[in-house]
Design a protein around this motif. Structure first.
Motif, short mmCIF file in Angstrom:
data_model
loop_
_atom_site.label_atom_id
_atom_site.label_comp_id
_atom_site.label_asym_id
_atom_site.label_seq_id
_atom_site.Cartn_x
_atom_site.Cartn_y
_atom_site.Cartn_z
N SER A 155 0.84 -1.20 0.00
CA SER A 155 0.00 0.00 0.00
C SER A 155 0.88 1.25 0.00
CB SER A 155 -0.91 0.00 1.24
OG SER A 155 -1.79 -1.08 1.22
N ALA A 156 1.90 1.24 0.82
CA ALA A 156 2.83 2.38 0.86
C ALA A 156 3.54 2.55 -0.48
CB ALA A 156 3.85 2.19 1.98
N GLY A 157 3.96 1.42 -1.07
CA GLY A 157 4.61 1.48 -2.38
C GLY A 157 3.69 2.04 -3.45
N ALA A 158 2.43 1.64 -3.41
CA ALA A 158 1.46 2.14 -4.40
C ALA A 158 1.24 3.65 -4.23
CB ALA A 158 0.15 1.39 -4.28
N LEU A 159 1.19 4.12 -2.97
CA LEU A 159 1.03 5.56 -2.74
C LEU A 159 2.22 6.34 -3.30
CD1 LEU A 159 -0.49 5.79 0.84
CD2 LEU A 159 -1.57 6.40 -1.31
N VAL A 160 3.43 5.81 -3.11
CA VAL A 160 4.62 6.48 -3.64
C VAL A 160 4.57 6.48 -5.17
CG1 VAL A 160 7.13 6.29 -3.89
CG2 VAL A 160 6.07 6.13 -1.63
N GLY B 129 10.14 4.32 -13.58
CA GLY B 129 10.49 4.99 -12.32
C GLY B 129 9.44 4.73 -11.26
N GLN B 130 8.19 4.68 -11.68
CA GLN B 130 7.11 4.40 -10.73
C GLN B 130 7.24 2.97 -10.18
OE1 GLN B 130 3.30 5.34 -12.59
NE2 GLN B 130 4.30 7.02 -13.68
N VAL B 131 7.55 2.02 -11.06
CA VAL B 131 7.72 0.63 -10.63
C VAL B 131 8.90 0.53 -9.67
CG1 VAL B 131 8.31 -1.70 -11.41
CG2 VAL B 131 6.61 -0.37 -12.65
N ILE B 132 10.00 1.18 -10.00
CA ILE B 132 11.18 1.17 -9.12
C ILE B 132 10.83 1.80 -7.76
CG2 ILE B 132 13.50 2.14 -8.79
CD1 ILE B 132 13.87 1.77 -11.87
N GLY B 133 10.11 2.92 -7.78
CA GLY B 133 9.68 3.56 -6.55
C GLY B 133 8.76 2.66 -5.73
N PHE B 134 7.85 1.96 -6.42
CA PHE B 134 6.94 1.02 -5.76
C PHE B 134 7.72 -0.08 -5.07
CE2 PHE B 134 4.69 -3.06 -6.05
CZ PHE B 134 3.58 -2.80 -5.25
N ILE B 135 8.65 -0.70 -5.80
CA ILE B 135 9.43 -1.81 -5.25
C ILE B 135 10.32 -1.34 -4.10
CG2 ILE B 135 11.27 -3.47 -5.77
CD1 ILE B 135 10.01 -3.71 -8.60
N ALA B 136 11.02 -0.23 -4.30
CA ALA B 136 11.93 0.28 -3.26
C ALA B 136 11.16 0.66 -2.00
CB ALA B 136 12.71 1.48 -3.79
N THR B 137 10.04 1.35 -2.16
CA THR B 137 9.24 1.75 -1.00
C THR B 137 8.67 0.53 -0.28
OG1 THR B 137 8.67 3.82 -2.08
CG2 THR B 137 7.29 3.14 -0.22
N SER B 138 8.21 -0.45 -1.04
CA SER B 138 7.65 -1.66 -0.43
C SER B 138 8.71 -2.38 0.39
CB SER B 138 7.09 -2.60 -1.50
OG SER B 138 6.02 -1.98 -2.17
N ILE B 139 9.91 -2.51 -0.15
CA ILE B 139 10.99 -3.20 0.55
C ILE B 139 11.41 -2.41 1.80
CG2 ILE B 139 13.43 -3.89 0.40
CD1 ILE B 139 12.86 -4.66 -2.54
N LEU B 140 11.60 -1.10 1.65
CA LEU B 140 12.01 -0.28 2.80
C LEU B 140 10.95 -0.28 3.89
CD1 LEU B 140 13.71 2.78 1.09
CD2 LEU B 140 14.78 1.07 2.55
#
Length: 153
Positions: free
Chosen positions: A37-42, A55-66
């Motif tokens: 959910s956090a990754g999707a918001l980012v 870039g959105q996919v990378i942001g989604f993956i990075a935010t989800s992992i973090l």
């Protein structure tokens, strides 16, 4: 042409992912999808600022992992608790008397400090009524005992 048609659709995809993962999280309350959910918001924010779909996919993956790593670390600290000693710990090292025979297959009973407790032999030995024993451990509600040496009661 596809990108122009899909331009508004990308945010819809992220919004759908957010809604689905949020509903899963709300219905399970077991922290299985909050990071997505956090990754999707980012990803929605990145789309809003004009970042490419990659870039959105990378942001989604990075935010989800973090988010997963941070939430997990916080939960481990808050869930991990020290072993709480109970009042029964005071019996360890004390001497009691067998009032109902203890056998390798059946627990018996021990009188200690005027109270009757279920007890079992640590060594798997039979302990007859009247035998003095020392409490060496507690397993659930059973006192684990060994025969006390004669003359040390």
């Amino acid at each position: 042409m596809y990108y122009k048609l899909n331009k508004g659709g990308v945010i819809i995809h992220w919004l759908i992912i957010f809604i689905i993962t949020f509903i899963i999280e709300i219905s399970t309350l077991s922290l299985v999808s909050v990071w997505f959910s956090a990754g999707a918001l980012v990803a929605i924010l990145l789309k809003y600022f004009g970042i490419s779909p990659i870039g959105q996919v990378i942001g989604f993956i990075a935010t989800s992992i973090l988010t997963f790593l941070i939430v997990r670390a916080v939960l481990i600290k808050s869930v991990k608790s020290e072993k709480v000693k109970t009042n029964t710990d005071r019996f360890i090292g004390k001497t009691g008397e067998v009032v109902k025979e203890i056998t390798p297959l059946t627990p018996g009973q021990i009188r200690i400090n005027g109270q009757i407790w279920t007890g079992k032999s640590q060594d798997g030995l039979t302990l007859k009524e009247g035998t003095f024993v020392e409490v060496v451990d507690i397993e659930g509600v059973k006192l684990v005992v060994v025969e006390k040496e004669r003359g040390t009661a």
